[in-house]
Design an enzyme around this catalytic site. Structure first.
Site, PDB file in Angstrom:
ATOM      1  N   LYS A   1     -13.708  70.130   1.366  1.00 43.42           N
ATOM      2  CA  LYS A   1     -13.231  70.375   2.737  1.00 43.42           C
ATOM      3  C   LYS A   1     -14.090  71.425   3.449  1.00 43.42           C
ATOM      4  CE  LYS A   1      -9.053  71.732   1.561  1.00 43.42           C
ATOM      5  NZ  LYS A   1      -9.120  71.657   0.089  1.00 43.42           N
TER       6      LYS A   1
ATOM      7  N   ARG B   1      -0.396  73.617   3.832  1.00 47.35           N
ATOM      8  CA  ARG B   1      -0.413  73.472   2.377  1.00 47.35           C
ATOM      9  C   ARG B   1       0.926  72.989   1.831  1.00 47.35           C
ATOM     10  NH1 ARG B   1      -5.514  75.802   1.054  1.00 47.35           N
ATOM     11  NH2 ARG B   1      -5.561  76.340  -1.130  1.00 47.35           N
TER      12      ARG B   1
ATOM     13  N   ARG C   1     -19.007  75.460  -8.588  1.00 51.53           N
ATOM     14  CA  ARG C   1     -18.799  76.477  -7.547  1.00 51.53           C
ATOM     15  C   ARG C   1     -18.547  77.844  -8.184  1.00 51.53           C
ATOM     16  NH1 ARG C   1     -14.064  75.445  -3.270  1.00 51.53           N
ATOM     17  NH2 ARG C   1     -12.711  76.134  -4.958  1.00 51.53           N
TER      18      ARG C   1
ATOM     19  N   ARG D   1     -16.048  82.902  -7.267  1.00 53.70           N
ATOM     20  CA  ARG D   1     -14.696  83.107  -6.731  1.00 53.70           C
ATOM     21  C   ARG D   1     -13.725  83.443  -7.858  1.00 53.70           C
ATOM     22  NH1 ARG D   1     -12.714  78.725  -2.338  1.00 53.70           N
ATOM     23  NH2 ARG D   1     -10.790  79.048  -3.467  1.00 53.70           N
TER      24      ARG D   1
ATOM     25  N   ARG E   1      -3.836  75.633  -9.295  1.00 53.16           N
ATOM     26  CA  ARG E   1      -4.067  75.229  -7.896  1.00 53.16           C
ATOM     27  C   ARG E   1      -3.937  73.709  -7.746  1.00 53.16           C
ATOM     28  NH1 ARG E   1      -9.536  77.542  -7.242  1.00 53.16           N
ATOM     29  NH2 ARG E   1      -9.546  76.730  -5.130  1.00 53.16           N
TER      30      ARG E   1
HETATM   31  P1  AMP Z   1      -8.711  77.761  -0.414  1.00 50.30           P
HETATM   32  O1  AMP Z   1      -9.950  78.530  -0.069  1.00 50.30           O
HETATM   33  O2  AMP Z   1      -8.213  76.926   0.715  1.00 50.30           O
HETATM   34  O3  AMP Z   1      -8.845  76.996  -1.692  1.00 50.30           O
HETATM   35  O4  AMP Z   1      -7.562  78.856  -0.666  1.00 50.30           O
HETATM   36  C1  AMP Z   1      -7.667  79.810  -1.696  1.00 50.30           C
HETATM   37  C2  AMP Z   1      -6.314  80.441  -1.943  1.00 50.30           C
HETATM   38  O5  AMP Z   1      -5.863  81.096  -0.753  1.00 50.30           O
HETATM   39  C3  AMP Z   1      -5.201  79.453  -2.296  1.00 50.30           C
HETATM   40  O6  AMP Z   1      -5.175  79.121  -3.672  1.00 50.30           O
HETATM   41  C4  AMP Z   1      -3.974  80.251  -1.866  1.00 50.30           C
HETATM   42  O7  AMP Z   1      -3.661  81.268  -2.796  1.00 50.30           O
HETATM   43  C5  AMP Z   1      -4.461  80.924  -0.587  1.00 50.30           C
HETATM   44  N1  AMP Z   1      -4.238  80.075   0.610  1.00 50.30           N
HETATM   45  C6  AMP Z   1      -5.174  79.469   1.402  1.00 50.30           C
HETATM   46  N2  AMP Z   1      -4.595  78.776   2.385  1.00 50.30           N
HETATM   47  C7  AMP Z   1      -3.252  78.932   2.224  1.00 50.30           C
HETATM   48  C8  AMP Z   1      -2.124  78.452   2.907  1.00 50.30           C
HETATM   49  N3  AMP Z   1      -2.224  77.631   3.978  1.00 50.30           N
HETATM   50  N4  AMP Z   1      -0.893  78.829   2.460  1.00 50.30           N
HETATM   51  C9  AMP Z   1      -0.755  79.628   1.394  1.00 50.30           C
HETATM   52  N5  AMP Z   1      -1.776  80.111   0.680  1.00 50.30           N
HETATM   53  C10 AMP Z   1      -3.029  79.780   1.093  1.00 50.30           C
END
Ligand code: AMP
Length: 191
Positions: free
Chosen positions: A13, A88, A127, A133, A144
């Site tokens: 994404k 989410r 990654r 990360r 996740r």
């Molecule tokens: P991402 O970079 O989108 O994979 O997000 C990394 C982490 O940030 C996720 O595993 C969540 O802990 C948190 N996170 C990102 N977006 C959201 C969201 N919309 N709601 C809740 N937690 C989020």
């Protein structure tokens, strides 16, 4: 163009949003990036979010919605956006729809990147080696993915029910995937 990108962690994404923002002339808004920036800056919100993110769980809906609302109010989002990592869960989905209805700017489309799970695990391992990360460890990745299938897949079903979901094959060359996403966008509002 007001677009939501859906897909499992590691489905591409973020990479696709970075490519598409130039073609669509709208900002890429990633709630994960906003949260990581808050963690890095050590803000009170970041301090709250840090442990939750490292456990692979979802940060509270209130915190993320507040952050998102602030970002959508910035001038560059007036022409639209590519939302990555939000909504989410179904509660966030309802909050987004209410927020956009209030702004008189309904969502145009939700595009889901389909990638088989074996490939997801491989991509995230790549990654992790590259970006380091803290939530890309095998244990956190499993959590996740579990959270994704339990809480985020219902969001895709919701968009399907209201006729706004387009599924795109997320495997292959980056340019080909970008082309498929562009082809999936509604023609009237595409850039
Ligand atoms: P991402 O970079 O989108 O994979 O997000 C990394 C982490 O940030 C996720 O595993 C969540 O802990 C948190 N996170 C990102 N977006 C959201 C969201 N919309 N709601 C809740 N937690 C989020």
């Amino acid at each position: 163009m007001r677009l939501v990108l859906l897909g499992a962690p590691g489905s591409g994404k973020g990479t696709q949003a970075e490519r598409l923002k130039q073609q669509l002339q709208v900002p890429h808004i990633s709630t994960g990036d906003l949260l990581r920036a808050a963690v890095k800056a050590g803000t009170p919100l970041g301090l709250k979010a840090k442990a939750v993110m490292e456990a692979g769980q979802l940060v509270s809906d209130d915190i993320v919605l507040g952050m998102l609302e602030e970002r959508l109010n910035q001038a560059d989002a007036a022409r639209g956006f590519i939302l990555d990592g939000y909504p989410r869960n179904l509660a966030q989905c309802a909050a987004l729809e209410a927020l956009l209805a209030r702004l008189g700017q309904p969502l145009d489309v939700a595009v889901k990147l389909d990638v088989p799970s074996e490939l997801i695990v491989e991509r995230i391992a790549g990654r992790a080696a590259k970006e380091g990360r803290r939530d890309d460890t095998p244990e956190t990745v499993r959590e996740r993915l579990r959270v994704y299938s339990e809480q985020t897949e219902p969001v895709a079903r919701h968009f399907e029910q209201i006729g706004k979901l387009r599924c795109v094959d997320g495997v292959g060359e980056l340019e080909d995937i970008s082309r498929r996403v562009l082809d999936a966008l509604p023609k009237t509002t595409a850039a």
